[in-house]
Write a protein that holds these residues in place. Structure first.
Motif, PDB file in Angstrom:
ATOM      1  N   LEU A 146      64.448  41.824  15.376  1.00  0.00           N
ATOM      2  CA  LEU A 146      64.205  41.099  14.129  1.00  0.00           C
ATOM      3  C   LEU A 146      65.136  41.645  13.052  1.00  0.00           C
ATOM      4  O   LEU A 146      64.946  42.760  12.556  1.00  0.00           O
ATOM      5  CB  LEU A 146      62.743  41.236  13.713  1.00  0.00           C
ATOM      6  N   LEU A 147      66.126  40.855  12.687  1.00  0.00           N
ATOM      7  CA  LEU A 147      67.130  41.301  11.719  1.00  0.00           C
ATOM      8  C   LEU A 147      66.505  41.582  10.349  1.00  0.00           C
ATOM      9  O   LEU A 147      66.907  42.526   9.672  1.00  0.00           O
ATOM     10  CB  LEU A 147      68.251  40.270  11.604  1.00  0.00           C
ATOM     11  N   GLY A 148      65.510  40.790   9.968  1.00  0.00           N
ATOM     12  CA  GLY A 148      64.834  41.053   8.701  1.00  0.00           C
ATOM     13  C   GLY A 148      64.225  42.446   8.657  1.00  0.00           C
ATOM     14  O   GLY A 148      64.273  43.135   7.629  1.00  0.00           O
ATOM     15  N   GLY A 149      63.659  42.872   9.778  1.00  0.00           N
ATOM     16  CA  GLY A 149      63.086  44.214   9.873  1.00  0.00           C
ATOM     17  C   GLY A 149      64.154  45.290   9.784  1.00  0.00           C
ATOM     18  O   GLY A 149      63.954  46.340   9.168  1.00  0.00           O
ATOM     19  N   ILE A 150      65.294  45.028  10.402  1.00  0.00           N
ATOM     20  CA  ILE A 150      66.428  45.963  10.346  1.00  0.00           C
ATOM     21  C   ILE A 150      66.909  46.099   8.899  1.00  0.00           C
ATOM     22  O   ILE A 150      67.121  47.202   8.399  1.00  0.00           O
ATOM     23  CB  ILE A 150      67.581  45.480  11.260  1.00  0.00           C
ATOM     24  N   PHE A 151      67.090  44.958   8.225  1.00  0.00           N
ATOM     25  CA  PHE A 151      67.548  44.990   6.835  1.00  0.00           C
ATOM     26  C   PHE A 151      66.564  45.756   5.958  1.00  0.00           C
ATOM     27  O   PHE A 151      66.955  46.568   5.118  1.00  0.00           O
ATOM     28  CB  PHE A 151      67.724  43.572   6.295  1.00  0.00           C
ATOM     29  N   GLN A 152      65.266  45.467   6.137  1.00  0.00           N
ATOM     30  CA  GLN A 152      64.245  46.109   5.317  1.00  0.00           C
ATOM     31  C   GLN A 152      64.265  47.628   5.517  1.00  0.00           C
ATOM     32  O   GLN A 152      64.181  48.389   4.553  1.00  0.00           O
ATOM     33  CB  GLN A 152      62.876  45.541   5.688  1.00  0.00           C
ATOM     34  N   THR A 209      66.758  49.556   6.640  1.00  0.00           N
ATOM     35  CA  THR A 209      68.027  50.241   6.362  1.00  0.00           C
ATOM     36  C   THR A 209      68.546  50.002   4.942  1.00  0.00           C
ATOM     37  O   THR A 209      69.504  50.661   4.516  1.00  0.00           O
ATOM     38  CB  THR A 209      69.125  49.787   7.341  1.00  0.00           C
ATOM     39  N   GLY A 210      67.961  49.030   4.232  1.00  0.00           N
ATOM     40  CA  GLY A 210      68.483  48.692   2.911  1.00  0.00           C
ATOM     41  C   GLY A 210      69.712  47.804   2.976  1.00  0.00           C
ATOM     42  O   GLY A 210      70.347  47.538   1.955  1.00  0.00           O
ATOM     43  N   ASN A 211      70.054  47.342   4.171  1.00  0.00           N
ATOM     44  CA  ASN A 211      71.188  46.433   4.330  1.00  0.00           C
ATOM     45  C   ASN A 211      70.745  45.026   3.916  1.00  0.00           C
ATOM     46  O   ASN A 211      69.556  44.759   3.759  1.00  0.00           O
ATOM     47  CB  ASN A 211      71.677  46.463   5.783  1.00  0.00           C
ATOM     48  N   ALA A 212      71.694  44.127   3.773  1.00  0.00           N
ATOM     49  CA  ALA A 212      71.397  42.742   3.415  1.00  0.00           C
ATOM     50  C   ALA A 212      72.463  41.839   4.008  1.00  0.00           C
ATOM     51  O   ALA A 212      73.545  42.296   4.377  1.00  0.00           O
ATOM     52  CB  ALA A 212      71.353  42.580   1.900  1.00  0.00           C
ATOM     53  N   SER A 213      72.138  40.571   4.093  1.00  0.00           N
ATOM     54  CA  SER A 213      73.099  39.584   4.567  1.00  0.00           C
ATOM     55  C   SER A 213      74.305  39.535   3.634  1.00  0.00           C
ATOM     56  O   SER A 213      74.155  39.688   2.415  1.00  0.00           O
ATOM     57  CB  SER A 213      72.431  38.211   4.598  1.00  0.00           C
ATOM     58  N   PRO A 214      75.517  39.298   4.176  1.00  0.00           N
ATOM     59  CA  PRO A 214      76.679  39.096   3.295  1.00  0.00           C
ATOM     60  C   PRO A 214      76.430  37.987   2.271  1.00  0.00           C
ATOM     61  O   PRO A 214      76.985  38.011   1.174  1.00  0.00           O
ATOM     62  CB  PRO A 214      77.801  38.708   4.257  1.00  0.00           C
ATOM     63  N   ALA A 215      75.568  37.028   2.627  1.00  0.00           N
ATOM     64  CA  ALA A 215      75.267  35.917   1.719  1.00  0.00           C
ATOM     65  C   ALA A 215      74.580  36.393   0.444  1.00  0.00           C
ATOM     66  O   ALA A 215      74.565  35.679  -0.566  1.00  0.00           O
ATOM     67  CB  ALA A 215      74.401  34.879   2.428  1.00  0.00           C
ATOM     68  N   ALA A 216      74.015  37.613   0.470  1.00  0.00           N
ATOM     69  CA  ALA A 216      73.344  38.150  -0.718  1.00  0.00           C
ATOM     70  C   ALA A 216      74.339  38.493  -1.827  1.00  0.00           C
ATOM     71  O   ALA A 216      73.957  38.635  -2.985  1.00  0.00           O
ATOM     72  CB  ALA A 216      72.531  39.392  -0.330  1.00  0.00           C
ATOM     73  N   LEU A 266      66.750  50.540  15.450  1.00  0.00           N
ATOM     74  CA  LEU A 266      66.841  51.402  14.271  1.00  0.00           C
ATOM     75  C   LEU A 266      67.086  52.854  14.666  1.00  0.00           C
ATOM     76  O   LEU A 266      67.935  53.533  14.081  1.00  0.00           O
ATOM     77  CB  LEU A 266      65.561  51.294  13.440  1.00  0.00           C
ATOM     78  N   GLU A 267      66.353  53.320  15.684  1.00  0.00           N
ATOM     79  CA  GLU A 267      66.509  54.709  16.140  1.00  0.00           C
ATOM     80  C   GLU A 267      67.921  54.972  16.646  1.00  0.00           C
ATOM     81  O   GLU A 267      68.426  56.091  16.525  1.00  0.00           O
ATOM     82  CB  GLU A 267      65.496  55.012  17.246  1.00  0.00           C
ATOM     83  N   ARG A 268      68.560  53.936  17.184  1.00  0.00           N
ATOM     84  CA  ARG A 268      69.898  54.088  17.740  1.00  0.00           C
ATOM     85  C   ARG A 268      70.995  53.852  16.702  1.00  0.00           C
ATOM     86  O   ARG A 268      72.175  53.883  17.031  1.00  0.00           O
ATOM     87  CB  ARG A 268      70.063  53.168  18.947  1.00  0.00           C
ATOM     88  N   GLY A 269      70.595  53.598  15.451  1.00  0.00           N
ATOM     89  CA  GLY A 269      71.584  53.468  14.387  1.00  0.00           C
ATOM     90  C   GLY A 269      71.967  52.057  14.011  1.00  0.00           C
ATOM     91  O   GLY A 269      72.897  51.853  13.220  1.00  0.00           O
ATOM     92  N   VAL A 270      71.275  51.068  14.546  1.00  0.00           N
ATOM     93  CA  VAL A 270      71.605  49.674  14.240  1.00  0.00           C
ATOM     94  C   VAL A 270      71.236  49.365  12.793  1.00  0.00           C
ATOM     95  O   VAL A 270      70.177  49.764  12.312  1.00  0.00           O
ATOM     96  CB  VAL A 270      70.868  48.723  15.214  1.00  0.00           C
ATOM     97  N   PHE A 271      72.125  48.653  12.094  1.00  0.00           N
ATOM     98  CA  PHE A 271      71.877  48.251  10.711  1.00  0.00           C
ATOM     99  C   PHE A 271      72.129  46.770  10.485  1.00  0.00           C
ATOM    100  O   PHE A 271      71.940  46.267   9.377  1.00  0.00           O
ATOM    101  CB  PHE A 271      72.730  49.092   9.742  1.00  0.00           C
ATOM    102  N   GLY A 272      72.580  46.058  11.520  1.00  0.00           N
ATOM    103  CA  GLY A 272      72.863  44.632  11.392  1.00  0.00           C
ATOM    104  C   GLY A 272      73.046  44.003  12.757  1.00  0.00           C
ATOM    105  O   GLY A 272      72.926  44.669  13.788  1.00  0.00           O
ATOM    106  N   GLU A 284      77.756  54.261  23.134  1.00  0.00           N
ATOM    107  CA  GLU A 284      78.733  53.910  22.097  1.00  0.00           C
ATOM    108  C   GLU A 284      78.336  52.589  21.451  1.00  0.00           C
ATOM    109  O   GLU A 284      78.116  51.589  22.129  1.00  0.00           O
ATOM    110  CB  GLU A 284      80.132  53.816  22.706  1.00  0.00           C
ATOM    111  N   MET A 285      78.230  52.598  20.116  1.00  0.00           N
ATOM    112  CA  MET A 285      77.770  51.434  19.360  1.00  0.00           C
ATOM    113  C   MET A 285      78.952  50.667  18.781  1.00  0.00           C
ATOM    114  O   MET A 285      79.917  51.270  18.298  1.00  0.00           O
ATOM    115  CB  MET A 285      76.844  51.902  18.227  1.00  0.00           C
ATOM    116  N   PHE A 286      78.834  49.347  18.821  1.00  0.00           N
ATOM    117  CA  PHE A 286      79.839  48.448  18.248  1.00  0.00           C
ATOM    118  C   PHE A 286      79.114  47.411  17.409  1.00  0.00           C
ATOM    119  O   PHE A 286      78.314  46.639  17.941  1.00  0.00           O
ATOM    120  CB  PHE A 286      80.648  47.758  19.361  1.00  0.00           C
ATOM    121  N   PHE A 287      79.382  47.383  16.107  1.00  0.00           N
ATOM    122  CA  PHE A 287      78.728  46.429  15.215  1.00  0.00           C
ATOM    123  C   PHE A 287      79.670  45.276  14.901  1.00  0.00           C
ATOM    124  O   PHE A 287      80.820  45.496  14.521  1.00  0.00           O
ATOM    125  CB  PHE A 287      78.298  47.106  13.909  1.00  0.00           C
ATOM    126  N   GLY A 288      79.157  44.055  15.037  1.00  0.00           N
ATOM    127  CA  GLY A 288      79.886  42.875  14.591  1.00  0.00           C
ATOM    128  C   GLY A 288      80.612  42.165  15.711  1.00  0.00           C
ATOM    129  O   GLY A 288      81.178  42.785  16.601  1.00  0.00           O
TER     130      GLY A 288
END
Length: 195
Positions: A39-45, A47-54, A164-170, A179-183
């Motif tokens: 759930l991306l909303g849960g991840i954003f909440q 981590t304090g991250n937000a959609s680029p649309a914000a 979240l535990e593994r460092g995901v923020f989006g 090894e993590m790759f975002f995007g």
């Protein structure tokens, strides 16, 4: 066997673009693609991250950039004018279908991604969600029941917590081993990690 863990949310256009490419990448590299709905909303909440649309300027640029990648990949992409979509029920449905009907999971996921990012439907509207579910070969009651099952809700929470535990923020976020790759614009590095 090598594998790519794909943490995603259907409400993310970048997740959609990654989804159009990862099966081909994994097939070419002899790797298993492991779908990890979160759930991306849960991840954003968390981590304090937000959609680029914000951020209006970033949102406008992101739409252009995603369009460039869609063109490069040769896939359709229509930026959904109803974005952002509340995906809690959709991601529970994705999780439930994955758990209870794994043989139908990928076609169900394809219907949702296409409804959101090709047809640009407003999946905040229950009638349009229902139509999409029926096109995926499920009854509305069947999918509604899945979204209300306690273990389905718990599984989505658990995967989101693990992310979240593994460092995901989006989304999307891929892992090859640890090894993590975002995007979706990092898929070339995913390919290299599989080589």
């Amino acid at each position: 066997m090598k594998k790519v863990e794909f943490f995603f949310d259907v409400g993310s256009p970048a997740s959609y673009l990654a989804w159009t490419q990862l099966p081909k990448i994994c097939a070419a590299k002899g790797a298993e693609l492991v779908f990890r709905p979160m759930l991306l909303g849960g991840i954003f909440q968390a981590t304090g991250n937000a959609s680029p649309a914000a951020v209006p300027a970033k949102g406008r640029y992101s739409s252009i950039d995603l369009g460039r990648f869609a063109h490069r990949y040769g896939v359709p992409l229509v930026m959904n004018p109803h974005f952002p979509i509340n995906t809690l029920q959709l991601m529970r449905a994705v999780t439930g279908v994955q758990m209870r009907h794994p043989e139908r999971f990928e076609s169900f996921l394809a219907q949702l991604f296409n409804a959101l990012w090709v047809e640009a439907l407003n999946l905040n509207e229950p009638a349009l969600v229902g139509r999409t579910i029926i096109r995926a070969g499920f009854s509305i009651d069947e999918v509604l029941a899945l979204t209300n099952e306690l273990d389905v809700k718990a599984q989505l929470r658990s995967t989101t917590d693990e992310a979240l535990e593994r460092g995901v923020f989006g989304a999307p976020t891929m892992f090859v081993r640890d090894e993590m790759f975002f995007g979706q614009d990092r898929l070339v590095f995913v390919e290299e990690a599989l080589s």
